[in-house]
Design a protein around this motif. Sequence first.
Motif, PDB file in Angstrom:
ATOM      1  N   GLN A   1      -4.685 111.662  46.699  1.00  0.00           N
ATOM      2  CA  GLN A   1      -5.061 110.476  46.602  1.00  0.00           C
ATOM      3  C   GLN A   1      -5.737 110.117  45.277  1.00  0.00           C
ATOM      4  OE1 GLN A   1      -6.486 112.902  48.299  1.00  0.00           O
ATOM      5  NE2 GLN A   1      -8.825 112.762  48.279  1.00  0.00           N
TER       6      GLN A   1
ATOM      7  N   GLU B   1       2.921 106.634  44.305  1.00  0.00           N
ATOM      8  CA  GLU B   1       3.936 106.869  45.245  1.00  0.00           C
ATOM      9  C   GLU B   1       5.155 107.001  44.661  1.00  0.00           C
ATOM     10  OE1 GLU B   1       5.504 104.463  49.415  1.00  0.00           O
ATOM     11  OE2 GLU B   1       4.948 103.415  47.666  1.00  0.00           O
TER      12      GLU B   1
ATOM     13  N   THR C   1       5.200 113.987  47.256  1.00  0.00           N
ATOM     14  CA  THR C   1       3.894 113.402  47.834  1.00  0.00           C
ATOM     15  C   THR C   1       2.874 113.549  46.677  1.00  0.00           C
ATOM     16  OG1 THR C   1       3.715 114.894  49.316  1.00  0.00           O
ATOM     17  CG2 THR C   1       4.508 112.765  50.017  1.00  0.00           C
TER      18      THR C   1
ATOM     19  N   ASN D   1      12.331 108.040  48.947  1.00  0.00           N
ATOM     20  CA  ASN D   1      11.401 108.112  49.861  1.00  0.00           C
ATOM     21  C   ASN D   1      11.588 107.344  51.226  1.00  0.00           C
ATOM     22  OD1 ASN D   1       8.931 107.999  51.379  1.00  0.00           O
ATOM     23  ND2 ASN D   1       7.769 108.003  49.481  1.00  0.00           N
TER      24      ASN D   1
ATOM     25  N   GLN E   1       2.513 102.504  41.593  1.00  0.00           N
ATOM     26  CA  GLN E   1       0.933 102.545  41.901  1.00  0.00           C
ATOM     27  C   GLN E   1       0.703 101.160  42.180  1.00  0.00           C
ATOM     28  OE1 GLN E   1      -1.342 104.246  38.552  1.00  0.00           O
ATOM     29  NE2 GLN E   1      -2.579 105.346  39.868  1.00  0.00           N
TER      30      GLN E   1
ATOM     31  N   SER F   1       9.960 106.020  53.480  1.00  0.00           N
ATOM     32  CA  SER F   1       9.396 104.724  53.539  1.00  0.00           C
ATOM     33  C   SER F   1       9.956 103.595  53.030  1.00  0.00           C
ATOM     34  CB  SER F   1       7.787 105.063  53.401  1.00  0.00           C
ATOM     35  OG  SER F   1       8.013 104.994  51.860  1.00  0.00           O
TER      36      SER F   1
END
Lengths: 107, 117
Positions: free
Chosen positions: A100, B46, A97, B60, B39, B62
Motif C-alpha cells: 500500500q 494496481e 501485487t 489481473n 494509480q 479483478s
Amino acid sequence: DIQMTQSPSTLSASVGDRVTITCRASQSISSWLAWYQQKPGKAPKLLICKASSLESGVPSRFSGSGSGTEFTLTISSLQPDDFATYYCQQYNTYPYTFGQGTNLEIK
Amino acid sequence: QVQLQESGPGLVKPSETLSLTCTVSGGSISSDYWSWIRQPPGKGLEWIGHIYYSGSANYNPSLKSRVTISIDTSKNQFSLKLNSVTAADTAVYYCARTIAVASMDVWGKGTAVTVSS
C-alpha cells in the motif's frame, strides 16, 4: 491474490537517519520482490529487484533483504532526495501485487 | 535508452471504453514484457496486466473481463482497452517495460484518465 503489507504506512525521519521499511507477503514469494520509489506527480522508479539486487545507478545507501514472506528496504543515511513514497511489489504469482506504500516524510 | 510514452483521451464517459497506447522509443518492443499499471488519485499502484511481444498476455483477474492488452511490433507500440468504465477507473495509467517477467524497470510518465459524463 498475494497480499503485500508494508509497515509503517508513514515514517518521519531526518536527513542522515537510517530507516527501514518492512514488507510482508501473505504467502511465500521466494525472493521475487521489487522496491520502487515514487515522488509526487512522477512515475515509480525501480530501486531493487529480486529482493536485494540494486538497480544500476541507484545509490548504495539503498539496500534490500529478505526472502519468503518478510522483506526490508533500508536507507543507510537519508538524503533530502529520498523523501518519497516507497512500494514493494511481488512478482512470484499472478496477479502481481503492490504494497500500500510507505510515505517517508521529513521530521 | 528505452523510453515509453502513453497517449490517449484524458476523459472517458461512463460505460464507454478507455483506450490508451504506449509508444516505445530507443529500443525494440520485440523482447521482454510490456505492462500497464494504474494509480487512482491519492492511492496505491494496481497491476493491470502485461503482454509479451509474441502477443501472449496476462491480466489481473479483478479486471480480466473488461481488459485487453495488445501489441503492434511494426509500430513499436502496445495498447490498453478497458471497457464498461466507471468512476472507479479514474486513475493515472502508466505503461512500463517488464524485465524477465519480473520487475518494471522503465516507466512512462503516466497519463491521467477521468471517467465522467
